[in-house]
Motif scaffolding. Sequence first.
Motif, short mmCIF file in Angstrom:
data_model
loop_
_atom_site.label_atom_id
_atom_site.label_comp_id
_atom_site.label_asym_id
_atom_site.label_seq_id
_atom_site.Cartn_x
_atom_site.Cartn_y
_atom_site.Cartn_z
N LEU A 29 -13.00 -30.63 -9.05
CA LEU A 29 -11.61 -30.17 -9.19
C LEU A 29 -10.92 -30.89 -10.35
CD1 LEU A 29 -10.51 -29.92 -5.45
CD2 LEU A 29 -11.08 -28.05 -7.00
N ASP A 30 -11.28 -32.15 -10.56
CA ASP A 30 -10.72 -32.89 -11.68
C ASP A 30 -11.17 -32.29 -13.00
OD1 ASP A 30 -9.14 -34.87 -12.77
OD2 ASP A 30 -10.69 -36.41 -12.71
N LEU A 31 -12.43 -31.87 -13.06
CA LEU A 31 -12.95 -31.22 -14.26
C LEU A 31 -12.18 -29.93 -14.54
CD1 LEU A 31 -16.58 -30.75 -15.40
CD2 LEU A 31 -15.24 -28.70 -14.99
N VAL A 32 -11.94 -29.15 -13.50
CA VAL A 32 -11.19 -27.90 -13.65
C VAL A 32 -9.77 -28.19 -14.15
CG1 VAL A 32 -10.20 -25.94 -12.41
CG2 VAL A 32 -12.54 -26.67 -11.92
N LYS A 33 -9.15 -29.19 -13.56
CA LYS A 33 -7.78 -29.55 -13.94
C LYS A 33 -7.69 -29.92 -15.42
CE LYS A 33 -6.21 -33.64 -13.39
NZ LYS A 33 -5.78 -34.95 -12.84
N LEU A 34 -8.64 -30.72 -15.90
CA LEU A 34 -8.62 -31.14 -17.30
C LEU A 34 -8.85 -29.97 -18.25
CD1 LEU A 34 -10.43 -34.60 -17.41
CD2 LEU A 34 -8.16 -34.06 -18.28
N ARG A 35 -9.75 -29.09 -17.88
CA ARG A 35 -10.05 -27.95 -18.77
C ARG A 35 -8.86 -27.00 -18.86
NH1 ARG A 35 -16.45 -26.41 -18.94
NH2 ARG A 35 -17.17 -28.53 -19.40
N PHE A 36 -8.14 -26.84 -17.77
CA PHE A 36 -6.93 -26.02 -17.82
C PHE A 36 -5.82 -26.74 -18.60
CE2 PHE A 36 -8.52 -23.37 -14.22
CZ PHE A 36 -8.22 -22.13 -14.76
N ALA A 37 -5.76 -28.06 -18.46
CA ALA A 37 -4.69 -28.84 -19.11
C ALA A 37 -4.75 -28.75 -20.63
CB ALA A 37 -4.75 -30.30 -18.66
N VAL A 38 -5.96 -28.66 -21.19
CA VAL A 38 -6.09 -28.64 -22.65
C VAL A 38 -6.25 -27.22 -23.20
CG1 VAL A 38 -7.12 -30.93 -22.68
CG2 VAL A 38 -8.61 -28.93 -22.58
N SER A 39 -6.18 -26.23 -22.34
CA SER A 39 -6.37 -24.84 -22.77
C SER A 39 -5.29 -24.45 -23.77
CB SER A 39 -6.34 -23.90 -21.56
OG SER A 39 -6.53 -22.57 -21.96
N ASP A 40 -5.69 -24.25 -25.03
CA ASP A 40 -4.72 -23.95 -26.08
C ASP A 40 -5.13 -22.77 -26.95
OD1 ASP A 40 -6.88 -25.07 -27.31
OD2 ASP A 40 -5.82 -26.79 -28.15
N LEU A 48 -8.11 -22.22 -28.43
CA LEU A 48 -9.18 -22.44 -29.39
C LEU A 48 -10.40 -21.60 -29.03
CD1 LEU A 48 -9.25 -26.30 -30.11
CD2 LEU A 48 -8.47 -24.47 -31.61
N GLU A 49 -11.08 -21.09 -30.05
CA GLU A 49 -12.23 -20.21 -29.82
C GLU A 49 -13.37 -20.93 -29.11
OE1 GLU A 49 -12.66 -16.97 -30.28
OE2 GLU A 49 -10.57 -16.79 -30.87
N LEU A 50 -13.52 -22.22 -29.37
CA LEU A 50 -14.66 -22.93 -28.79
C LEU A 50 -14.50 -23.18 -27.30
CD1 LEU A 50 -13.89 -26.21 -28.25
CD2 LEU A 50 -13.82 -26.18 -30.73
N ARG A 51 -13.28 -23.02 -26.79
CA ARG A 51 -13.06 -23.28 -25.37
C ARG A 51 -13.34 -22.02 -24.54
NH1 ARG A 51 -10.29 -28.18 -25.48
NH2 ARG A 51 -8.73 -28.41 -27.13
N PRO A 52 -14.05 -22.16 -23.43
CA PRO A 52 -14.24 -21.02 -22.53
C PRO A 52 -12.90 -20.59 -21.95
CG PRO A 52 -15.77 -22.80 -22.01
CD PRO A 52 -14.76 -23.36 -22.97
N LYS A 53 -12.77 -19.32 -21.65
CA LYS A 53 -11.53 -18.80 -21.08
C LYS A 53 -11.70 -18.65 -19.57
CE LYS A 53 -9.87 -18.31 -25.24
NZ LYS A 53 -11.02 -18.88 -25.98
N TYR A 54 -10.82 -19.29 -18.84
CA TYR A 54 -10.88 -19.25 -17.37
C TYR A 54 -9.64 -18.56 -16.82
CZ TYR A 54 -14.25 -23.00 -18.36
OH TYR A 54 -15.29 -23.75 -18.85
N HIS A 55 -9.83 -17.78 -15.76
CA HIS A 55 -8.73 -17.03 -15.16
C HIS A 55 -8.16 -17.71 -13.92
CE1 HIS A 55 -10.03 -14.04 -17.97
NE2 HIS A 55 -11.17 -13.81 -17.32
N SER A 56 -8.97 -18.55 -13.29
CA SER A 56 -8.54 -19.21 -12.06
C SER A 56 -9.45 -20.41 -11.80
CB SER A 56 -8.62 -18.25 -10.87
OG SER A 56 -9.97 -17.86 -10.64
N VAL A 57 -9.10 -21.18 -10.80
CA VAL A 57 -9.91 -22.35 -10.44
C VAL A 57 -11.32 -21.90 -10.05
CG1 VAL A 57 -10.20 -24.22 -8.76
CG2 VAL A 57 -7.93 -23.73 -9.71
#
Length: 287
Positions: free
Chosen positions: A62-73, A75-84
Amino acid sequence: MSSAQGHGQGQGRGQRTAAAIADPAEAPVRGSLWKLFSHVRGENMVAGLCGGAVSTLVLHPLDLVKLRFAVSDGLELRPKYHSVWHCMKSVCQQEGVRGLYQGVTPNVCGAGASWGLYFLFYNAIKAYNKEGRQTELSAKEHLVFAAGAGVMTLCLTNPIWVTKTRMVLQYSADPSQKMYKGMVDALAKIYRHEGVPGLYRGFVPAIFGTLHGGLQIMAYEELKRSYNKHRHKHSEAKLGPLEYITMAALSKIFAVVSTYPYQVIRARLQDQHTSYKGVLDVIQRTW
């Protein structure tokens, strides 16, 4: 000969006495520090270390999920997530369950060390200030003591948190393409390429984040005191396991809701994929 020795010893005592008189402020300071550290209890550190490590190990995905959502800006290199759930499912599909535990080593080490040191410092400060005192500590005092303990802990553990963030934000499923191979490798590479400032990225917002622990401890202490008062018992009376868990959960929710924005700012400052000039730059670009 004995007369000369006596004369020399007398001179030594005289010099020490003169030094003490010359700087009388040193004695109270040394005495205060000694009294403070005399309240340090190893069991507080061990309890905090074990509790922090175990809870972090269980909740790391859950901490991993939180961090990935926190930095979602965007950028093309980042995967796109719709929910936890979508985030956890995507990581599992790409890297297996092991992917959900990316960065778990620095997270467990950081949480264990942080909570261990935090409780060590907090209980020492609290015991020092309660010595010889008849009245209970106020909510403000609990907050100040907890924040002070948090800053002391942060100074020692911030490099570990930078390492955790960097490892969690490695998106490649191919291990050979990941910049950091492990916690020690990450620490070494960050220091080599960015120096000490790199290890202390996000330190400024993290100082504000010490209020998180302070608010949690304050809320916890106040809940415990109010509950024991309701039961007509002493404020430090022991509670049952369920009561401790309930109060810890409520105080944690209160602290998270109050301070969550700082975690976003800190994560973005520590992110290796985007460069920010500072806290204000993060706020402006995020807002």
